[in-house]
Design an enzyme around this catalytic site. Structure first.
Site, PDB file in Angstrom:
ATOM      1  N   LYS A   1     -10.785  -0.886   9.821  1.00  0.00           N
ATOM      2  CA  LYS A   1     -10.835  -2.076   8.970  1.00  0.00           C
ATOM      3  C   LYS A   1     -11.246  -3.310   9.764  1.00  0.00           C
ATOM      4  O   LYS A   1     -11.194  -4.437   9.279  1.00  0.00           O
ATOM      5  CB  LYS A   1      -9.478  -2.291   8.304  1.00  0.00           C
ATOM      6  CG  LYS A   1      -9.158  -1.159   7.318  1.00  0.00           C
ATOM      7  CD  LYS A   1      -7.945  -1.456   6.501  1.00  0.00           C
ATOM      8  CE  LYS A   1      -7.371  -0.235   5.820  1.00  0.00           C
ATOM      9  NZ  LYS A   1      -8.025   0.082   4.554  1.00  0.00           N
TER      10      LYS A   1
ATOM     11  N   CYS B   1      -4.590   1.860  -4.206  1.00  0.00           N
ATOM     12  CA  CYS B   1      -3.447   2.434  -3.478  1.00  0.00           C
ATOM     13  C   CYS B   1      -2.182   1.603  -3.618  1.00  0.00           C
ATOM     14  O   CYS B   1      -1.252   1.739  -2.843  1.00  0.00           O
ATOM     15  CB  CYS B   1      -3.729   2.638  -1.995  1.00  0.00           C
ATOM     16  SG  CYS B   1      -4.979   3.860  -1.664  1.00  0.00           S
TER      17      CYS B   1
ATOM     18  N   GLN C   1      -4.740  -4.917   7.088  1.00  0.00           N
ATOM     19  CA  GLN C   1      -5.733  -5.846   6.561  1.00  0.00           C
ATOM     20  C   GLN C   1      -5.819  -7.144   7.359  1.00  0.00           C
ATOM     21  O   GLN C   1      -6.627  -8.010   7.020  1.00  0.00           O
ATOM     22  CB  GLN C   1      -5.413  -6.209   5.094  1.00  0.00           C
ATOM     23  CG  GLN C   1      -5.426  -5.043   4.131  1.00  0.00           C
ATOM     24  CD  GLN C   1      -6.847  -4.588   3.784  1.00  0.00           C
ATOM     25  OE1 GLN C   1      -7.834  -5.288   4.021  1.00  0.00           O
ATOM     26  NE2 GLN C   1      -6.966  -3.389   3.234  1.00  0.00           N
TER      27      GLN C   1
ATOM     28  N   HIS D   1       0.855  -1.191   0.000  1.00  0.00           N
ATOM     29  CA  HIS D   1       0.000   0.000   0.000  1.00  0.00           C
ATOM     30  C   HIS D   1       0.892   1.243   0.000  1.00  0.00           C
ATOM     31  O   HIS D   1       2.001   1.229   0.540  1.00  0.00           O
ATOM     32  CB  HIS D   1      -0.841  -0.050   1.279  1.00  0.00           C
ATOM     33  CG  HIS D   1      -1.896   0.995   1.370  1.00  0.00           C
ATOM     34  ND1 HIS D   1      -1.631   2.281   1.778  1.00  0.00           N
ATOM     35  CD2 HIS D   1      -3.223   0.957   1.119  1.00  0.00           C
ATOM     36  CE1 HIS D   1      -2.761   2.977   1.785  1.00  0.00           C
ATOM     37  NE2 HIS D   1      -3.736   2.201   1.376  1.00  0.00           N
TER      38      HIS D   1
ATOM     39  N   ASP E   1       2.823  -4.185   8.248  1.00  0.00           N
ATOM     40  CA  ASP E   1       1.628  -3.371   8.010  1.00  0.00           C
ATOM     41  C   ASP E   1       0.439  -4.322   8.167  1.00  0.00           C
ATOM     42  O   ASP E   1       0.132  -5.098   7.270  1.00  0.00           O
ATOM     43  CB  ASP E   1       1.720  -2.788   6.600  1.00  0.00           C
ATOM     44  CG  ASP E   1       0.427  -2.131   6.164  1.00  0.00           C
ATOM     45  OD1 ASP E   1      -0.537  -2.102   6.951  1.00  0.00           O
ATOM     46  OD2 ASP E   1       0.391  -1.642   5.010  1.00  0.00           O
TER      47      ASP E   1
END
Ligand SMILES: Cc1ncc(COP(=O)(O)O)c(C=O)c1O
Lengths: 399, 140
Positions: free
Chosen positions: A215, A353, A192, A112, A189
């Site tokens: 999210k 993104c 998600q 991303h 990261d």
């Protein structure tokens, strides 16, 4: 499952843009309304009952998140505005001071923007080198490709736990254990993954991690930064001011608070933190393993049903997880999304993104369906029915 | 014009766009027009000779409305003087913005006369022609 907890679903929409943000259950919304209605005071600075309640709810959320990701202590959790801010704090508050010119960071082209641009800017600023771990033909990461990409200049690997376009779960445990053997730090990261699959920072041995509440059924504009205590303690604050200092008299005499407060300057997003805490309770009630199993099965159903459509290209059908990326022959991704909106089906079109992924996929714009536990087979049937139409392009024009 | 005909014209121009593909000819001036909010992106080339628009070409990825309106705009503007072209563009903008405009001047471009009903697609219908306008202004 649990569809009745989401007021918006009563409107009849089919919501497939969970990769962008998830819907909010009533209990999360109520917890924030409760704060604003019944104890709308600042945290950490009052001697009266409603402020003490705000402080304790705020800190309770930190405790919940600590347990949720299995951190060692709650001081390892810093609330931020989300993954983007967390990643920027990791890069600019830590790595900017510990990397030198020509040191290498490894990322992938499927990251991303929030896990690419901070590194690019650091390359511009201090001359580190951003290199890419090549993706496999399924657009995933293999340990072998990681091993082959590491040089003696590699100091950090920064990757998503789950990619937001392909949806693959990266083999973090193997990657991190290999990286640590080589003295390389790993930034994860987890935008998600937290709230979608079980994330255990101790088991995975994660050094730094970024998360977003929105999210995983929580509010927007709130998230967290996790790091092992000693690493977190070395992050230089980029915001100074109220809330994070103990005392000061002149520039030579300043005392800052300990972690985590020294990285939380200014009045915080208290309602957001409380909503985040409630979202964690809510997900715990359903059970993270149930969520993962349910969405994995739903994706299989989605793939099977979409294959009934003959002019469809699916880019990641073999990947387990909750994300599916496709195009309809000769129809531009955005036109497909606009067409589906006429049936109240919400999907995402574009580059998601991940603008460097074009190099790998050989295709720029795609349509993305990302599932969560409140989606069901009926949602998928509606999507398939809508896509079984030779006139998608014509109808998308809207004239 | 009835909606069936409009749709047919739009789809024809989307599926077989006029003058899609760039040239290496150095006598063209070049530009890029992209939308910051959606994914449409065009490279555009323009050739002006003696105040006449001799050629326009484009390439890029964009939705059906953006691509077709680029294609129709190009076929409409080639052969016009700069002043004529700017006048057509001005009238087209007025049509999109629901102001008074000269319908006869626009010919096929009136297929987008109702696009204002879909506000999010107004920028698709203008991206290409605005890119051409930028280049014409540079050429002047
Ligand atoms: C993989 C990944 N990383 C980072 C982000 C950024 O999260 P936020 O916008 O909440 O800061 C996202 C959100 O789209 C994402 O999917």
């Amino acid at each position: 499952m649990n569809r009745e907890d989401f007021p918006i679903l009563e409107s009849g929409i089919v919501y497939f843009d969970n990769g962008a943000t998830t819907l909010k259950p009533k209990c999360v919304i109520d917890s924030m309304v409760d704060y604003y209605t019944n104890y709308p005071s600042n945290a950490h600075r009052g001697d009266y009952k409603i402020s003490l309640k705000a402080s304790s709810e705020y800190e309770l959320a930190r405790e919940k998140l600590k347990d949720f990701i299995n951190a060692e202590t709650k001081e390892e959790i810093v609330f931020t505005s989300g993954s983007t801010e967390s990643l920027n704090m990791i890069v600019n508050g830590y790595f900017k001071y510990f990397l030198k010119e020509n040191d290498e960071v490894l990322i992938t082209k499927a990251e991303h923007a929030s896990n690419i641009l901070p590194w690019y800017e650091l390359e511009n600023e201090i001359g580190i080198k951003v290199n890419y771990i090549p993706l496999t033909k399924d657009h995933t990461i293999s340990l072998e490709n990681v091993k082959n990409s590491i040089t003696d200049k590699t100091k950090v690997i920064s990757i998503a736990h789950i990619s937001n376009v392909i949806g693959d779960v990266r083999p973090l445990k193997e990657i991190i254990s290999y990286a640590h053997e080589k003295g390389i730090l790993v930034v994860v990261d987890a935008a998600q993954s937290v709230g979608h699959i079980n994330v255990d920072v101790k088991d995975l041995d994660i050094d730094f991690m970024a998360m977003s509440a929105h999210k995983m059924c929580g509010p927007t504009g709130i998230g967290a930064l996790y790091a092992k205590y000693d690493l977190l303690d070395k992050i230089k604050p980029y915001k100074y001011g109220g809330g994070m200092n103990v005392a000061f008299t002149d520039p030579k005499n300043i005392q800052y608070m300990d972690l985590p407060t020294k990285l939380e300057a200014g009045t915080q997003n208290i309602a957001g933190v409380i909503g985040f805490g409630k979202a964690i309770d809510y997900i715990n009630e359903i059970g993270i393993d149930n969520i993962e199993e349910y969405t994995d099965n739903l994706k299989k159903y989605l793939v099977d049903r979409l294959k009934e459509i003959n002019n469809i290209n699916i880019y990641n059908e073999n990947i387990e997880g909750s994300t599916l990326t496709f195009n309809i022959d000769k129809v531009f991704a955005q036109d497909t999304a606009i067409y589906l909106d006429k049936y109240n089906i919400c999907v995402r079109s574009g580059e998601h993104c991940a603008k460097k992924l074009d190099d790998e996929l050989g295709i720029k714009n795609t349509v993305r369906v990302s599932l969560y536990f409140y989606n069901n087979k009926e949602d998928i049937d509606k999507l398939v029915d809508a896509l079984k139409n030779d006139k998608i392009l014509e109808e998308s024009i809207g004239i | 014009m009835d909606n069936n005909l409009k749709r047919t014209i739009i789809l024809e121009n989307y599926e077989k766009p006029f003058h899609k593909g760039l040239t290496n000819d150095e006598s063209y001036i070049k530009g890029n027009k992209n939308s910051q909010t959606c994914i449409d992106n065009f490279d555009i080339q323009l050739k002006v000779n003696n105040n006449i628009i001799e050629d326009i070409r484009f390439d890029g990825e964009a939705c059906a409305i953006a691509t077709s309106s680029m294609s129709i705009s190009i076929s409409k503007l080639i052969g016009k003087t700069i002043e004529e072209a700017l006048n057509i563009i001005e009238n087209y903008e007025k049509m999109i913005n629901e102001e008074e405009y000269d319908k006869d001047l626009l010919e096929e471009l009136i297929v987008y006369e109702d696009i204002y009903k879909q506000p999010s697609r107004k920028k698709c219908a203008t991206l290409g022609i605005e890119g051409i306008k930028d280049l014409i202004k540079n050429a002047k």
